[in-house]
Design an enzyme around this catalytic site. Structure first.
Site, mmCIF file in Angstrom:
data_model
loop_
_atom_site.group_PDB
_atom_site.id
_atom_site.type_symbol
_atom_site.label_atom_id
_atom_site.label_comp_id
_atom_site.label_asym_id
_atom_site.label_seq_id
_atom_site.Cartn_x
_atom_site.Cartn_y
_atom_site.Cartn_z
ATOM 1 N NE ARG A 97 -53.782 -30.983 -15.125
ATOM 2 C CZ ARG A 97 -54.029 -30.858 -16.414
ATOM 3 N NH1 ARG A 97 -53.336 -29.994 -17.159
ATOM 4 N NH2 ARG A 97 -54.928 -31.615 -17.000
ATOM 5 C CE LYS A 132 -44.836 -5.504 -19.873
ATOM 6 N NZ LYS A 132 -45.547 -4.706 -20.902
ATOM 7 C CE LYS A 164 -39.438 -0.341 -19.202
ATOM 8 N NZ LYS A 164 -40.221 -1.605 -19.149
ATOM 9 C CD GLU A 196 -39.629 2.524 -21.843
ATOM 10 O OE1 GLU A 196 -39.838 1.293 -21.900
ATOM 11 O OE2 GLU A 196 -40.163 3.274 -21.008
ATOM 12 C CG ASP A 217 -42.641 2.320 -24.307
ATOM 13 O OD1 ASP A 217 -43.108 1.234 -24.709
ATOM 14 O OD2 ASP A 217 -43.052 2.901 -23.285
#
Length: 284
Positions: A97, A132, A164, A196, A217
């Site tokens: 697995r 992410k 950001k 950004e 963005d």
């Protein structure tokens, strides 16, 4: 920055195997001691293979070996045999697995990445991952992106500045200029200075502060085209990255709008696992 994928593979493999506990009670009561086995790895869904480094690390910890017929980045047709796994049967069943989880995820990432890479082919634009990624599996996820033809983005928070929206707010609250912040980073030896931008005002500020890259963005391809031209006039050589809301349907439009890089969170945050199976033959 450099990232030790080999060491990360050993870490991930150990953690993943430990999740299954100190023993495999089912194999203890069904498999005779010393029974040998050969497992065939089947790639049942067509796609791009990835994850070999991590699979090998898990196999070694279980005392098994893998004879590969494919390498990371290979396009595999549905129903192909990609490897043979050899070793004692009980450890092989313990491995099963974990081995499949690693290969299915990495190959799913690679297959999705390749679709985006193909969509922007001949534009000069390069596809990037984001942060992410699955917690604890960034290295695995990034190997999938690389196998699919994507390129490295920042892997952590320590080596590249990326200002950001919340950083912009922090600067404003302190009445501190973007240029001062980037100068501080330069003094610390940081060369990757990415900012950004969500408005032309921020674009002008980033260019004046000598950012190395603009992240445009959540804007349309038309806006990316206009802002990229404006930024390259104000700061020749600055890199342009498009990000936010980019799909297979519209990614080429962003590439043709002049984005040097296109970062896509969906490469890793919405993985569709490849269909891979291990069929084990008892060799007792």
């Amino acid at each position: 920055m450099s990232f030790d994928f080999r060491a990360d593979a050993e870490r991930v493999a150990a953690v993943a195997l430990a999740e299954d506990g100190p023993r495999d009670i089912t194999s203890d009561v069904t498999v005779a001691s010393g029974t040998a086995g050969v497992g065939v790895l089947e790639f049942r869904s067509a796609g791009v293979f990835a994850g070999r480094l991590y699979a090998d690390a898990a196999a070694r910890l279980c005392g098994c070996g893998i004879d590969w017929r494919v390498a990371d980045g290979d396009v595999v047709s549905a129903g192909s045999t990609i490897a043979a796994v050899r070793g004692a049967l009980a450890p092989m069943l313990r491995l099963e697995r974990t081995l499949l989880n690693l290969l299915q995820r990495a190959s799913g990432v690679a297959t999705t990445t390749r679709a985006f890479v193909d969509a922007v082919r001949d534009t000069g634009s390069r596809i990037l991952h984001t942060r992410k990624t699955a917690p604890g599996l960034r290295g695995l996820d990034v190997t999938g992106v690389l196998a699919g033809g994507g390129v490295l983005h920042r892997l952590d928070l320590a080596h590249t500045v990326m200002v950001k929206d919340n950083h912009w707010r922090a600067l404003a609250a302190q009445h501190k200029g973007l240029g001062d912040a980037l100068d501080q980073a330069r003094a610390k030896g940081v060369s990757g200075l990415q900012v950004e931008v969500e408005s032309e005002e921020q674009l002008h500020a980033a260019c004046a502060a000598r950012a190395s890259r603009l992240l445009i963005d959540n804007q349309s391809p038309e806006t990316v085209r206009r802002w990229a031209a404006l930024a390259r006039t104000e700061a020749p050589g600055i890199e342009i990255e498009a990000t936010g809301g980019i799909t297979l349907t519209n990614v080429r439009a962003y590439a043709e709008a002049g984005a040097d890089f296109i970062s896509i969170g969906a490469l890793t945050h919405s993985v569709r696992a490849a269909d891979i199976a291990l069929e084990v033959e008892d060799r007792s």
